[in-house]
Write an enzyme that holds these catalytic residues in place. Structure first.
Site, PDB file in Angstrom:
ATOM      1  N   LEU A   1      50.687 -38.365   0.867  1.00 47.95           N
ATOM      2  CA  LEU A   1      51.290 -37.059   1.121  1.00 47.95           C
ATOM      3  C   LEU A   1      52.684 -37.026   0.515  1.00 47.95           C
ATOM      4  CD1 LEU A   1      50.096 -36.568   4.795  1.00 47.95           C
ATOM      5  CD2 LEU A   1      49.013 -35.784   2.682  1.00 47.95           C
ATOM      6  N   GLY A   2      53.132 -35.854   0.122  1.00 47.71           N
ATOM      7  CA  GLY A   2      54.448 -35.713  -0.484  1.00 47.71           C
ATOM      8  C   GLY A   2      54.382 -35.560  -1.986  1.00 47.71           C
ATOM      9  N   CYS A   3      53.168 -35.617  -2.528  1.00 48.37           N
ATOM     10  CA  CYS A   3      52.977 -35.452  -3.970  1.00 48.37           C
ATOM     11  C   CYS A   3      52.309 -34.108  -4.225  1.00 48.37           C
ATOM     12  CB  CYS A   3      52.080 -36.555  -4.530  1.00 48.37           C
ATOM     13  SG  CYS A   3      52.778 -38.197  -4.405  1.00 48.37           S
ATOM     14  N   GLN A   4      52.770 -33.411  -5.245  1.00 53.74           N
ATOM     15  CA  GLN A   4      52.144 -32.151  -5.609  1.00 53.74           C
ATOM     16  C   GLN A   4      50.754 -32.397  -6.189  1.00 53.74           C
ATOM     17  OE1 GLN A   4      54.400 -29.767  -8.310  1.00 53.74           O
ATOM     18  NE2 GLN A   4      52.993 -28.063  -8.217  1.00 53.74           N
ATOM     19  N   SER A   5      50.632 -33.418  -7.030  1.00 53.06           N
ATOM     20  CA  SER A   5      49.322 -33.764  -7.570  1.00 53.06           C
ATOM     21  C   SER A   5      48.592 -34.636  -6.544  1.00 53.06           C
ATOM     22  CB  SER A   5      49.456 -34.475  -8.907  1.00 53.06           C
ATOM     23  OG  SER A   5      50.304 -35.584  -8.781  1.00 53.06           O
TER      24      SER A   5
END
Length: 146
Positions: A58-62
């Site tokens: 979590l915390g990644c756009q991709s």
């Protein structure tokens, strides 16, 4: 899963130095981005059955999935992204941290990011994702140490 696809630098510090030297060969950031993409293609195959919410970072756009294995003596990480550049960022982080003892992971700041100028050339969303990846690696090492 003790085999590695990364060069055999014996310490995280040596891996960071090697990354710095490799990126110094490239004159501009379009070449460095292409190198990042090429590095991302070197990540080992990531089993589809690992691409679950449990392993999603979590915390990644991709989309990024990461699976830690091992113990405090040696932590290995397998990870993949649906983004070519993010896969390259994963490759660099795993080159520095995967296959190392938890104590070494915790004692090693990710200096390579500043050393190669990456911090200045990543979008805010990629910077956040890289921070999430490095945080996950560090938290895993901390949890293994107890």
């Amino acid at each position: 899963m003790t085999e590695t696809i990364f060069p055999l630098e014996s310490t995280a510090a040596e891996a960071q130095q090697a990354i710095k030297e490799e990126f110094a060969f490239f004159g501009d950031w379009s070449e460095r981005y292409q190198y990042l993409i090429d590095l991302g293609r070197k990540l080992p195959a990531f089993p589809d059955e690992w691409k679950t919410e449990q392993h999603r970072l979590l915390g990644c756009q991709s989309m990024v999935w990461i699976v830690p294995q091992g113990d405090a003596q040696r932590l290995d990480f397998r990870a993949i992204s649906d983004s070519a550049i993010v896969s390259g960022l994963i490759y660099l982080a795993l080159r520095v941290y995967s296959g190392r003892p938890a104590a070494e992971i915790l004692a090693t700041d990710p200096d390579y990011i500043a050393d190669i100028g990456l911090a200045k050339h990543l979008s805010p969303t990629r910077s956040n994702g890289l921070a999430a990846l490095l945080g996950f690696i560090r938290d895993t090492a901390q949890n293994q140490r107890g």
